[in-house]
Design a protein around this motif. Structure first.
Motif, short mmCIF file in Angstrom:
data_model
loop_
_atom_site.label_atom_id
_atom_site.label_comp_id
_atom_site.label_asym_id
_atom_site.label_seq_id
_atom_site.Cartn_x
_atom_site.Cartn_y
_atom_site.Cartn_z
N TYR A 198 0.76 -1.32 -0.09
CA TYR A 198 -0.04 0.04 0.05
C TYR A 198 0.79 1.46 -0.02
O TYR A 198 0.50 2.29 -0.70
CB TYR A 198 -0.93 0.06 1.18
N THR A 199 1.64 1.23 0.54
CA THR A 199 2.87 2.25 0.65
C THR A 199 3.47 2.38 -0.61
O THR A 199 3.57 3.75 -1.07
CB THR A 199 4.12 2.13 1.78
N TYR A 200 4.02 1.42 -1.40
CA TYR A 200 4.39 1.38 -2.84
C TYR A 200 3.53 2.08 -3.74
O TYR A 200 3.98 3.22 -4.47
CB TYR A 200 4.65 0.38 -3.09
N ILE A 201 2.16 1.83 -3.30
CA ILE A 201 1.19 2.29 -4.32
C ILE A 201 1.18 3.79 -4.29
O ILE A 201 1.05 4.63 -5.11
CB ILE A 201 -0.20 1.53 -4.24
N GLU A 202 1.05 4.34 -3.10
CA GLU A 202 1.02 5.82 -2.72
C GLU A 202 1.94 6.38 -3.22
O GLU A 202 2.01 7.49 -3.68
CB GLU A 202 1.01 5.80 -0.97
N HIS A 203 3.38 5.87 -3.02
CA HIS A 203 4.57 6.38 -3.70
C HIS A 203 4.36 6.47 -5.05
O HIS A 203 4.90 7.60 -5.69
CB HIS A 203 5.95 5.53 -3.24
N LEU A 204 3.92 5.43 -5.85
CA LEU A 204 3.91 5.64 -7.37
C LEU A 204 2.92 6.75 -7.46
O LEU A 204 3.21 7.30 -8.69
CB LEU A 204 3.50 4.17 -7.95
N VAL A 205 1.98 7.03 -6.93
CA VAL A 205 1.15 7.87 -7.34
C VAL A 205 1.72 9.40 -6.90
O VAL A 205 1.47 10.18 -7.78
CB VAL A 205 -0.26 7.88 -6.42
N LEU A 207 4.79 9.98 -7.23
CA LEU A 207 5.95 10.40 -8.31
C LEU A 207 5.18 10.79 -9.55
O LEU A 207 5.94 11.12 -10.65
CB LEU A 207 6.62 9.01 -8.36
N GLY A 208 3.71 10.60 -9.80
CA GLY A 208 3.06 11.12 -10.79
C GLY A 208 3.18 10.19 -12.25
O GLY A 208 2.94 10.58 -13.28
N ILE A 209 3.41 8.89 -11.74
CA ILE A 209 3.27 7.74 -12.98
C ILE A 209 2.15 6.63 -12.79
O ILE A 209 1.87 6.19 -13.59
CB ILE A 209 4.62 7.18 -12.94
N VAL A 210 1.56 6.83 -11.65
CA VAL A 210 0.34 6.00 -11.50
C VAL A 210 -0.87 6.89 -10.95
O VAL A 210 -0.62 7.93 -10.18
CB VAL A 210 0.44 4.74 -10.33
N PHE A 231 -11.79 -2.68 -2.69
CA PHE A 231 -10.71 -2.40 -3.86
C PHE A 231 -11.01 -1.28 -4.73
O PHE A 231 -11.87 -0.54 -4.71
CB PHE A 231 -10.91 -3.77 -4.79
N TRP A 232 -9.54 -0.94 -5.45
CA TRP A 232 -9.72 0.47 -5.85
C TRP A 232 -8.80 0.11 -7.39
O TRP A 232 -7.86 -0.77 -7.47
CB TRP A 232 -8.70 1.37 -5.05
N PHE A 233 -9.05 0.95 -8.28
CA PHE A 233 -8.42 0.62 -9.58
C PHE A 233 -7.43 1.69 -9.78
O PHE A 233 -7.69 2.86 -9.55
CB PHE A 233 -9.66 0.73 -10.67
N ILE A 234 -6.28 1.43 -10.40
CA ILE A 234 -5.12 2.21 -10.85
C ILE A 234 -4.74 1.68 -12.03
O ILE A 234 -4.89 0.64 -12.43
CB ILE A 234 -4.10 1.87 -9.49
N ARG A 235 -4.13 2.78 -12.62
CA ARG A 235 -3.43 2.60 -13.82
C ARG A 235 -2.14 3.34 -13.98
O ARG A 235 -2.05 4.39 -13.35
CB ARG A 235 -4.45 2.79 -14.98
N LEU A 236 -1.40 3.15 -15.01
CA LEU A 236 -0.26 3.99 -15.44
C LEU A 236 -0.91 5.09 -15.91
O LEU A 236 -1.61 5.06 -17.03
CB LEU A 236 0.69 3.33 -15.98
#
Length: 255
Positions: A198-205, A207-210, A231-236
């Protein structure tokens, strides 16, 4: 004496000899692009006490970058990209997924047909990624969009494969929704530190790439409510898609 003063104090003849001895043998079979790259990267070896291990490691990475580019498309990379990439590559061994991203980015900077993928911001982005986050980007890129599950109220508990499948199968989702969710959900168990997913996902968001997306809620999962999991949906996003293509996709693919 700082690094800039040291560079100015060393004669060009001494510097050339040091760099040619350190790198040219490893790159001599790569043709003119290898020679040009040696010249471009001479500054990377200051101060001169860098060990031969680091020099050899960098030379191997450079050869891998060049090898990713078809010979007729090879161009000399601009210093503003080549120098910071090479500086980072000295500290990554052959098994490093982060090092491989730098190798791929440098390859793009030397490819006349794919140079547009070599965005300068990617050097900083790679430098901020954990290896697990690179794996996660690959997972997200494979599904358009992807999803991630967690227990209700944003619990920190990580759901592994068997737990996810049990929750999905026991839910009120329709069969096609269950199958779809199973196929696109990220897999923390493939990470070295799954508890940080979950921390990784927050970090990728950050960084402006997810990015998060509501598209599936308006289509496949319209009106869905689950009791035992969220559940949540994410994308590049656009930048993330370019980053994946430049740094994490097959180096020999065509655009």
């Amino acid at each position: 004496m700082n690094e800039v003063e040291l560079i100015k104090a060393i004669s060009p003849e001494v510097a050339k000899a040091a760099y040619d001895d350190a790198i040219s043998p490893a790159l001599k079979e790569t043709g003119k692009i290898g020679q040009d790259l040696v010249k471009t990267l001479r500054l990377v070896f200051f101060p001169l006490q860098y060990t031969s291990v680091l020099q050899d490691r960098l030379a191997k990475h450079l050869c891998k970058s060049i090898d990713q580019v078809p010979e007729h498309r090879r161009i000399s990379p601009v210093e503003s990209l080549a120098l910071p990439i090479a500086e980072q590559l000295k500290f990554h061994d052959d098994q490093s997924i982060v090092g491989d991203m730098f190798v791929s980015l440098l390859a793009r900077a030397m490819d006349s047909e794919r140079i547009g993928e070599a965005h300068p911001a990617f050097v900083q982005i790679i430098g901020q990624l954990a290896p697990d986050e690179a794996v996660l980007i690959q997972q997200i890129a494979a599904a358009k969009p992807s999803a991630y599950m967690r227990p209700p109220q944003k619990s920190a508990v990580v759901l592994h494969k068997d737990e996810r499948l049990a929750l999905i199968n026991a839910s009120a989702l329709l069969d096609n929704q269950k199958n779809h969710l199973e196929g696109i959900v990220v897999c923390p168990e493939e990470l070295v530190q799954p508890e940080l997913v979950y921390t990784y996902i927050e970090h990728l968001v950050s960084l402006g790439i997810v990015e998060y997306t509501n598209d599936p809620w308006n289509d496949t999962f319209k009106g869905v409510k689950c009791i035992d999991f969220d559940f949540w949906f994410i994308r590049l996003n656009g930048m993330g898609t370019l980053f994946h293509r430049a740094c994490l996709s097959d180096g020999r693919e065509t655009p």
